[in-house]
Design a protein around this motif. Structure first.
Motif, PDB file in Angstrom:
ATOM      1  N   VAL A  18     -10.426  -1.205  10.854  1.00 46.34           N
ATOM      2  CA  VAL A  18     -11.552  -1.780  10.110  1.00 46.34           C
ATOM      3  C   VAL A  18     -12.281  -2.821  10.960  1.00 46.34           C
ATOM      4  O   VAL A  18     -13.516  -2.861  10.984  1.00 46.34           O
ATOM      5  CB  VAL A  18     -11.071  -2.379   8.771  1.00 46.34           C
ATOM      6  N   ASP A  20      -9.242   8.330   1.500  1.00 49.88           N
ATOM      7  CA  ASP A  20      -7.837   8.369   1.917  1.00 49.88           C
ATOM      8  C   ASP A  20      -7.692   9.070   3.261  1.00 49.88           C
ATOM      9  O   ASP A  20      -6.966   8.601   4.141  1.00 49.88           O
ATOM     10  CB  ASP A  20      -6.980   9.060   0.858  1.00 49.88           C
ATOM     11  N   HIS A  80      -4.449  -0.323  10.135  1.00 54.18           N
ATOM     12  CA  HIS A  80      -5.655  -0.195   9.309  1.00 54.18           C
ATOM     13  C   HIS A  80      -6.586  -1.383   9.535  1.00 54.18           C
ATOM     14  O   HIS A  80      -7.797  -1.207   9.675  1.00 54.18           O
ATOM     15  CB  HIS A  80      -5.269  -0.088   7.834  1.00 54.18           C
ATOM     16  N   TRP A 140       2.389   3.252   3.110  1.00 53.44           N
ATOM     17  CA  TRP A 140       2.091   2.574   4.372  1.00 53.44           C
ATOM     18  C   TRP A 140       3.144   1.515   4.655  1.00 53.44           C
ATOM     19  O   TRP A 140       3.495   0.714   3.786  1.00 53.44           O
ATOM     20  CB  TRP A 140       0.736   1.883   4.312  1.00 53.44           C
ATOM     21  N   CYS A 179       0.875  -1.180   0.000  1.00 52.45           N
ATOM     22  CA  CYS A 179       0.000   0.000   0.000  1.00 52.45           C
ATOM     23  C   CYS A 179       0.906   1.221   0.000  1.00 52.45           C
ATOM     24  O   CYS A 179       1.661   1.436   0.957  1.00 52.45           O
ATOM     25  CB  CYS A 179      -0.887   0.024   1.247  1.00 52.45           C
ATOM     26  N   GLN A 214     -10.029   9.408   5.545  1.00 48.31           N
ATOM     27  CA  GLN A 214     -10.658   8.549   6.553  1.00 48.31           C
ATOM     28  C   GLN A 214      -9.708   7.419   6.949  1.00 48.31           C
ATOM     29  O   GLN A 214      -9.567   7.098   8.124  1.00 48.31           O
ATOM     30  CB  GLN A 214     -11.985   8.001   6.026  1.00 48.31           C
ATOM     31  N   ASN A 215      -9.042   6.797   5.966  1.00 45.34           N
ATOM     32  CA  ASN A 215      -8.089   5.718   6.260  1.00 45.34           C
ATOM     33  C   ASN A 215      -6.914   6.223   7.090  1.00 45.34           C
ATOM     34  O   ASN A 215      -6.479   5.546   8.029  1.00 45.34           O
ATOM     35  CB  ASN A 215      -7.583   5.078   4.971  1.00 45.34           C
ATOM     36  N   GLU A 216      -6.377   7.386   6.752  1.00 48.09           N
ATOM     37  CA  GLU A 216      -5.244   7.927   7.503  1.00 48.09           C
ATOM     38  C   GLU A 216      -5.635   8.204   8.950  1.00 48.09           C
ATOM     39  O   GLU A 216      -4.874   7.916   9.876  1.00 48.09           O
ATOM     40  CB  GLU A 216      -4.699   9.193   6.830  1.00 48.09           C
ATOM     41  N   HIS A 218      -5.060  -7.171   2.094  1.00 47.77           N
ATOM     42  CA  HIS A 218      -4.091  -6.538   2.992  1.00 47.77           C
ATOM     43  C   HIS A 218      -3.141  -7.563   3.599  1.00 47.77           C
ATOM     44  O   HIS A 218      -1.990  -7.224   3.918  1.00 47.77           O
ATOM     45  CB  HIS A 218      -4.800  -5.730   4.075  1.00 47.77           C
ATOM     46  N   GLU A 253     -10.725  -7.281   2.449  1.00 48.74           N
ATOM     47  CA  GLU A 253      -9.769  -6.574   3.315  1.00 48.74           C
ATOM     48  C   GLU A 253      -8.710  -7.527   3.871  1.00 48.74           C
ATOM     49  O   GLU A 253      -7.526  -7.214   3.849  1.00 48.74           O
ATOM     50  CB  GLU A 253     -10.508  -5.921   4.500  1.00 48.74           C
TER      51      GLU A 253
END
Length: 193
Positions: free
Chosen positions: A49, A69, A45, A37, A34, A71-73, A115, A111
């Motif tokens: 989640v 992006d 992450h 990351w 990613c 929101q993920n950070e 990931h 996910e």
């Protein structure tokens, strides 16, 4: 709402935890697949989640002004602990959860598998994923718009043929590869060079 995805998700979380147990500090700091990351960030992450709820996710998206992006950070910052061991402990505590953000249930297995590979491939780790998990994730990515990290528009009019299992999806010119590699391609991951 289909909840039969949870045994697959829980199995993948526990398999990843087992792989993470012996990592060195240098491995935790390794760049993942990613962009931007580290391995530690991807694990954070996954914690975020796993702990997410529908209402919490909606609130997070509002405060992030519907920027995934951003929101993920923010989620990584919220879930990442001071040390990898502490973040791993949070993943262990969240591993059996069945909460989910506002998304189709099968995105939970996407996910975990995608990931999982974002972490494992740079570290040279291998996982023999259950065919059912990979197929379910691949079918979800084929239904998901590219705007949301899927490949629906990209795979329209092609036929994906897995070379390692009896799986063919779609119609049109063939794209062949292992089921896992097809999933990763449908998730925006470039082949390793």
């Amino acid at each position: 709402m289909s909840t039969d995805v949870w045994p697959l998700v829980h199995a993948e979380r526990h398999a990843l935890i087992a792989d993470l147990e012996g990592l060195t500090p240098e491995q935790w700091a390794q760049p993942s697949r990613c962009a931007g990351w580290t391995v530690h960030d991807v694990v954070a992450h996954l914690v975020d989640v796993a702990e997410s709820t529908r209402l919490g996710f909606a609130r997070d998206m509002l405060t992030a002004r519907f920027d995934f992006d951003r929101q993920n950070e923010r989620g990584i910052a919220r879930a990442r602990q001071a040390t990898p061991a502490e973040t791993l402990q949070r993943l262990k505590e969240a591993a059996a959860r069945t909460t989910t953000p506002l998304a189709p249930m099968d995105t939970r297995i996407v996910e975990e598998v995608v990931h999982g590979e974002d972490i494992r491939r740079p570290l040279g780790l291998h996982r023999g994923y259950p065919a059912a998990a990979v197929e379910r994730a691949l079918r979800q990515q084929m239904r998901t718009s590219t705007r949301f990290g899927g490949a629906k528009e990209l795979v329209a009019g092609v036929r994906l043929v897995a070379t390692d299992t009896d799986l063919t999806i779609g119609t049109g010119p063939e794209i062949r590869g292992t089921a896992l590699d097809l999933l990763l391609a449908c998730s925006g991951r470039r082949p390793l060079t």
